[in-house]
Write an enzyme that holds these catalytic residues in place. Structure first.
Site, PDB file in Angstrom:
ATOM      1  CG  MET A   1      -2.216   0.741   0.967  1.00 54.37           C
ATOM      2  SD  MET A   1      -3.526   0.227   2.083  1.00 54.37           S
ATOM      3  CE  MET A   1      -2.717   0.365   3.655  1.00 54.37           C
ATOM      4  CB  CYS A   2       0.680   4.262  -1.195  1.00 50.46           C
ATOM      5  SG  CYS A   2       0.616   3.066  -2.545  1.00 50.46           S
ATOM      6  CD  GLN A   3       2.620   6.404   5.518  1.00 52.33           C
ATOM      7  OE1 GLN A   3       2.656   7.574   5.873  1.00 52.33           O
ATOM      8  NE2 GLN A   3       3.038   5.414   6.301  1.00 52.33           N
TER       9      GLN A   3
END
Length: 280
Positions: A1-3
Protein backbone atom coordinates in the site's frame (compact mmCIF):
# COMPACT_ATOMS: atom_id res chain seq x y z
CA UNK A 1 0.00 0.00 0.00
CA UNK A 2 1.06 3.65 0.15
CA UNK A 3 0.91 6.88 2.12
CA UNK A 4 -0.87 10.09 1.21
CA UNK A 5 -0.26 13.78 1.84
CA UNK A 6 -2.54 16.65 0.89
CA UNK A 7 -2.51 20.37 1.64
CA UNK A 8 -5.37 22.82 1.09
CA UNK A 9 -4.90 26.52 1.95
CA UNK A 10 -6.52 29.91 1.62
CA UNK A 11 -3.25 31.46 0.36
CA UNK A 12 -0.32 29.93 -1.60
CA UNK A 13 1.73 28.04 0.99
CA UNK A 14 5.07 26.23 1.04
CA UNK A 15 4.76 22.49 1.79
CA UNK A 16 8.51 21.98 2.37
CA UNK A 17 8.18 21.35 6.13
CA UNK A 18 5.53 18.65 5.82
CA UNK A 19 7.13 17.10 2.75
CA UNK A 20 10.52 16.91 4.47
CA UNK A 21 9.14 14.52 7.09
CA UNK A 22 6.78 12.74 4.71
CA UNK A 23 9.56 11.99 2.21
CA UNK A 24 11.62 10.16 4.87
CA UNK A 25 8.92 7.47 4.92
CA UNK A 26 9.93 6.59 1.38
CA UNK A 27 12.85 4.38 2.38
CA UNK A 28 14.30 5.69 5.67
CA UNK A 29 11.72 5.74 8.46
CA UNK A 30 9.37 3.41 6.59
CA UNK A 31 9.44 0.92 3.71
CA UNK A 32 7.53 2.73 0.93
CA UNK A 33 10.25 2.48 -1.71
CA UNK A 34 8.36 2.00 -4.99
CA UNK A 35 8.34 5.61 -6.17
CA UNK A 36 6.72 8.89 -5.23
CA UNK A 37 5.08 11.93 -6.73
CA UNK A 38 3.88 15.40 -5.81
CA UNK A 39 1.69 17.85 -7.68
CA UNK A 40 1.06 21.58 -7.14
CA UNK A 41 -1.83 23.55 -8.60
CA UNK A 42 -0.77 27.03 -9.72
CA UNK A 43 -3.71 29.00 -11.08
CA UNK A 44 -5.16 26.81 -13.82
CA UNK A 45 -1.83 25.05 -14.25
CA UNK A 46 -0.48 21.93 -12.56
CA UNK A 47 3.17 21.32 -11.76
CA UNK A 48 3.75 17.56 -11.36
CA UNK A 49 6.93 15.74 -10.27
CA UNK A 50 7.18 11.92 -10.41
CA UNK A 51 9.94 9.39 -9.78
CA UNK A 52 9.81 5.59 -9.68
CA UNK A 53 12.79 5.54 -7.29
CA UNK A 54 12.57 5.68 -3.46
CA UNK A 55 11.57 9.12 -2.26
CA UNK A 56 14.14 9.32 0.54
CA UNK A 57 17.04 8.98 -1.92
CA UNK A 58 15.55 10.69 -4.97
CA UNK A 59 17.16 13.81 -6.45
CA UNK A 60 13.64 14.79 -7.52
CA UNK A 61 12.66 14.77 -3.84
CA UNK A 62 15.68 16.96 -3.05
CA UNK A 63 14.49 19.38 -5.71
CA UNK A 64 11.03 19.62 -4.10
CA UNK A 65 12.45 20.22 -0.61
CA UNK A 66 14.67 23.03 -1.91
CA UNK A 67 12.35 24.57 -4.50
CA UNK A 68 9.85 26.11 -2.02
CA UNK A 69 6.93 26.02 -4.43
CA UNK A 70 3.83 27.70 -3.01
CA UNK A 71 0.36 26.45 -3.81
CA UNK A 72 -3.18 26.41 -2.42
CA UNK A 73 -3.67 22.71 -3.28
CA UNK A 74 -0.96 20.04 -3.16
CA UNK A 75 -1.14 16.22 -3.30
CA UNK A 76 1.82 13.92 -2.63
CA UNK A 77 2.13 10.14 -2.55
CA UNK A 78 4.80 7.62 -1.62
CA UNK A 79 4.24 4.17 -3.05
CA UNK A 80 4.42 0.66 -1.66
CA UNK A 81 3.31 -1.33 -4.69
CA UNK A 82 0.39 -3.72 -4.26
CA UNK A 83 -0.78 -3.84 -7.87
CA UNK A 84 1.22 -2.77 -10.90
CA UNK A 85 4.91 -2.69 -11.68
CA UNK A 86 7.37 -0.20 -10.18
CA UNK A 87 7.48 2.03 -13.24
CA UNK A 88 6.85 5.71 -13.88
CA UNK A 89 3.36 5.31 -15.36
CA UNK A 90 2.18 3.63 -12.16
CA UNK A 91 3.39 6.49 -9.96
CA UNK A 92 0.84 8.73 -8.21
CA UNK A 93 -0.56 11.32 -8.23
CA UNK A 94 -2.41 10.90 -11.52
CA UNK A 95 -3.82 13.80 -13.50
CA UNK A 96 -6.58 14.16 -16.08
CA UNK A 97 -8.58 16.99 -17.66
CA UNK A 98 -12.30 17.34 -16.90
CA UNK A 99 -14.58 20.29 -17.81
CA UNK A 100 -11.61 22.30 -19.03
CA UNK A 101 -9.53 21.96 -15.87
CA UNK A 102 -7.00 19.61 -14.31
CA UNK A 103 -7.90 17.05 -11.66
CA UNK A 104 -5.33 15.25 -9.52
CA UNK A 105 -5.74 12.03 -7.53
CA UNK A 106 -3.75 9.70 -5.27
CA UNK A 107 -4.88 6.44 -3.66
CA UNK A 108 -3.82 4.34 -0.70
CA UNK A 109 -5.24 0.82 -0.48
CA UNK A 110 -6.04 -2.19 -2.61
CA UNK A 111 -9.08 -2.91 -4.80
CA UNK A 112 -9.74 -6.55 -5.62
CA UNK A 113 -9.63 -8.19 -9.04
CA UNK A 114 -13.40 -7.75 -9.50
CA UNK A 115 -12.88 -4.00 -9.86
CA UNK A 116 -12.76 -3.77 -13.66
CA UNK A 117 -15.07 -0.83 -14.36
CA UNK A 118 -16.02 0.14 -17.92
CA UNK A 119 -14.60 3.43 -19.13
CA UNK A 120 -15.83 5.57 -22.02
CA UNK A 121 -13.75 8.74 -21.85
CA UNK A 122 -10.73 7.87 -19.68
CA UNK A 123 -8.29 4.98 -19.96
CA UNK A 124 -5.54 3.96 -17.56
CA UNK A 125 -2.00 4.35 -18.88
CA UNK A 126 -0.46 2.05 -16.27
CA UNK A 127 -1.71 -1.16 -14.68
CA UNK A 128 -2.78 -0.12 -11.17
CA UNK A 129 -6.17 -0.38 -9.49
CA UNK A 130 -5.62 3.21 -8.37
CA UNK A 131 -5.51 4.71 -11.84
CA UNK A 132 -8.51 2.60 -12.88
CA UNK A 133 -10.44 4.01 -9.94
CA UNK A 134 -9.51 7.58 -10.89
CA UNK A 135 -10.55 7.04 -14.51
CA UNK A 136 -13.83 5.47 -13.42
CA UNK A 137 -14.57 8.30 -11.01
CA UNK A 138 -13.99 11.01 -13.62
CA UNK A 139 -15.81 9.00 -16.27
CA UNK A 140 -18.92 8.80 -14.12
CA UNK A 141 -18.77 12.50 -13.27
CA UNK A 142 -18.43 13.43 -16.94
CA UNK A 143 -21.39 11.24 -17.87
CA UNK A 144 -23.51 12.66 -15.07
CA UNK A 145 -22.64 16.34 -15.55
CA UNK A 146 -22.03 17.81 -19.05
CA UNK A 147 -20.77 20.98 -17.36
CA UNK A 148 -19.03 21.45 -14.04
CA UNK A 149 -21.61 21.62 -11.22
CA UNK A 150 -21.22 23.37 -7.87
CA UNK A 151 -18.83 21.87 -5.38
CA UNK A 152 -21.75 20.89 -3.13
CA UNK A 153 -23.27 18.85 -5.95
CA UNK A 154 -19.85 17.40 -6.73
CA UNK A 155 -19.40 16.42 -3.09
CA UNK A 156 -22.61 14.41 -3.10
CA UNK A 157 -21.70 12.69 -6.38
CA UNK A 158 -18.14 11.88 -5.28
CA UNK A 159 -19.38 10.57 -1.92
CA UNK A 160 -21.68 8.16 -3.77
CA UNK A 161 -18.87 7.02 -6.07
CA UNK A 162 -16.53 6.44 -3.13
CA UNK A 163 -19.24 4.29 -1.51
CA UNK A 164 -19.41 2.22 -4.71
CA UNK A 165 -15.65 1.84 -5.11
CA UNK A 166 -14.93 0.90 -1.50
CA UNK A 167 -17.13 -2.17 -1.89
CA UNK A 168 -14.16 -3.61 -3.80
CA UNK A 169 -11.57 -3.03 -1.09
CA UNK A 170 -9.57 -0.36 0.74
CA UNK A 171 -10.05 3.09 -0.76
CA UNK A 172 -8.25 5.92 1.00
CA UNK A 173 -7.85 8.75 -1.47
CA UNK A 174 -7.24 12.48 -1.99
CA UNK A 175 -8.70 14.29 -5.01
CA UNK A 176 -8.52 17.95 -6.06
CA UNK A 177 -9.60 20.20 -8.92
CA UNK A 178 -7.31 23.01 -7.74
CA UNK A 179 -10.16 24.81 -5.96
CA UNK A 180 -11.24 22.31 -3.30
CA UNK A 181 -9.84 19.05 -1.96
CA UNK A 182 -11.82 15.85 -1.32
CA UNK A 183 -10.44 13.21 1.04
CA UNK A 184 -12.01 9.80 1.71
CA UNK A 185 -10.94 7.22 4.27
CA UNK A 186 -11.66 3.52 4.28
CA UNK A 187 -9.23 2.87 7.11
CA UNK A 188 -6.59 5.36 8.31
CA UNK A 189 -6.48 9.04 7.36
CA UNK A 190 -5.75 12.08 9.55
CA UNK A 191 -5.91 15.85 9.22
CA UNK A 192 -5.00 19.06 11.02
CA UNK A 193 -6.18 22.62 10.41
CA UNK A 194 -3.55 25.23 11.30
CA UNK A 195 -4.75 28.78 11.87
CA UNK A 196 -4.01 31.71 14.17
CA UNK A 197 -2.69 31.70 16.80
CA UNK A 198 0.12 29.64 15.25
CA UNK A 199 2.73 27.76 17.27
CA UNK A 200 5.63 25.34 17.00
CA UNK A 201 5.53 22.00 15.19
CA UNK A 202 8.09 19.17 15.35
CA UNK A 203 8.33 16.40 12.75
CA UNK A 204 8.03 12.74 13.73
CA UNK A 205 10.31 11.43 10.98
CA UNK A 206 13.07 14.04 11.19
CA UNK A 207 14.40 16.24 13.98
CA UNK A 208 13.12 19.49 12.47
CA UNK A 209 10.91 22.08 14.11
CA UNK A 210 9.26 25.22 12.81
CA UNK A 211 7.61 28.21 14.46
CA UNK A 212 4.65 28.84 12.17
CA UNK A 213 4.04 32.19 13.87
CA UNK A 214 7.22 33.48 12.18
CA UNK A 215 6.33 32.32 8.66
CA UNK A 216 2.58 33.00 8.52
CA UNK A 217 0.14 35.89 8.76
CA UNK A 218 -2.95 35.98 11.00
CA UNK A 219 -5.10 35.44 7.88
CA UNK A 220 -3.43 32.14 6.91
CA UNK A 221 -5.39 28.89 7.20
CA UNK A 222 -3.86 25.56 6.18
CA UNK A 223 -5.36 22.06 6.23
CA UNK A 224 -2.95 19.11 6.00
CA UNK A 225 -4.27 15.61 5.29
CA UNK A 226 -2.05 12.56 5.67
CA UNK A 227 -2.24 8.82 6.22
CA UNK A 228 -0.47 9.03 9.59
CA UNK A 229 0.35 12.20 11.58
CA UNK A 230 3.53 14.02 10.58
CA UNK A 231 4.25 15.83 13.86
CA UNK A 232 4.49 14.70 17.47
CA UNK A 233 3.48 17.87 19.32
CA UNK A 234 0.20 18.76 17.58
CA UNK A 235 -3.31 17.33 17.88
CA UNK A 236 -4.29 15.54 14.67
CA UNK A 237 -7.88 14.57 13.98
CA UNK A 238 -8.75 11.16 12.55
CA UNK A 239 -11.24 10.43 9.78
CA UNK A 240 -13.89 7.87 10.63
CA UNK A 241 -13.85 4.77 8.43
CA UNK A 242 -15.84 5.54 5.24
CA UNK A 243 -15.91 9.28 5.97
CA UNK A 244 -15.44 11.86 3.21
CA UNK A 245 -14.47 15.52 3.80
CA UNK A 246 -14.28 18.50 1.43
CA UNK A 247 -11.74 21.23 2.24
CA UNK A 248 -11.63 24.75 0.81
CA UNK A 249 -9.39 27.68 1.78
CA UNK A 250 -7.88 25.55 4.54
CA UNK A 251 -11.16 24.73 6.26
CA UNK A 252 -13.70 21.89 6.26
CA UNK A 253 -16.78 22.96 4.30
CA UNK A 254 -18.59 19.59 3.96
CA UNK A 255 -18.23 16.19 5.55
CA UNK A 256 -20.24 12.98 5.47
CA UNK A 257 -19.98 10.53 8.35
CA UNK A 258 -21.14 6.93 8.23
CA UNK A 259 -24.24 6.24 10.32
CA UNK A 260 -22.20 4.52 13.02
CA UNK A 261 -18.67 6.00 12.89
CA UNK A 262 -15.74 3.66 13.54
CA UNK A 263 -12.22 4.90 14.29
CA UNK A 264 -9.35 2.45 13.93
CA UNK A 265 -6.20 2.44 16.00
CA UNK A 266 -2.94 2.31 14.08
CA UNK A 267 -2.59 -1.36 15.05
CA UNK A 268 -6.10 -2.19 13.81
CA UNK A 269 -5.38 -0.44 10.52
CA UNK A 270 -2.18 -2.44 10.12
CA UNK A 271 -4.02 -5.70 10.82
CA UNK A 272 -6.73 -4.93 8.25
CA UNK A 273 -4.04 -4.06 5.73
CA UNK A 274 -2.14 -7.27 6.50
CA UNK A 275 -5.25 -9.39 5.93
CA UNK A 276 -5.78 -7.58 2.63
CA UNK A 277 -2.24 -8.46 1.58
CA UNK A 278 -0.88 -4.94 1.81
CA UNK A 279 1.11 -2.92 4.37
CA UNK A 280 1.29 0.67 5.63
Amino acid sequence: MCQLLGMNCNLPTDISFSFSGFSKRGGLTDHHTDGFGIGFFEGRGLRLFLDDKPCAQSPVSDLIRNYHIKSENVIAHIRKATQGRTILENTHPFQRELWGGYWMFAHNGNLNADFQPPSIFYQAVGDTDSERAFCYLLDRLRQQFPHKPSHDILFDAIAQLCAEIRQFGMFNMILSDGEVMFAHASTLLHYIVREAPFGWAHLLDEDISIDFAKVTTPEDCVAVITTLPLTDNETWQQFACDEIIMFQHGKIIRRQYPENPVYLTHEQGLEIARKAGVSY
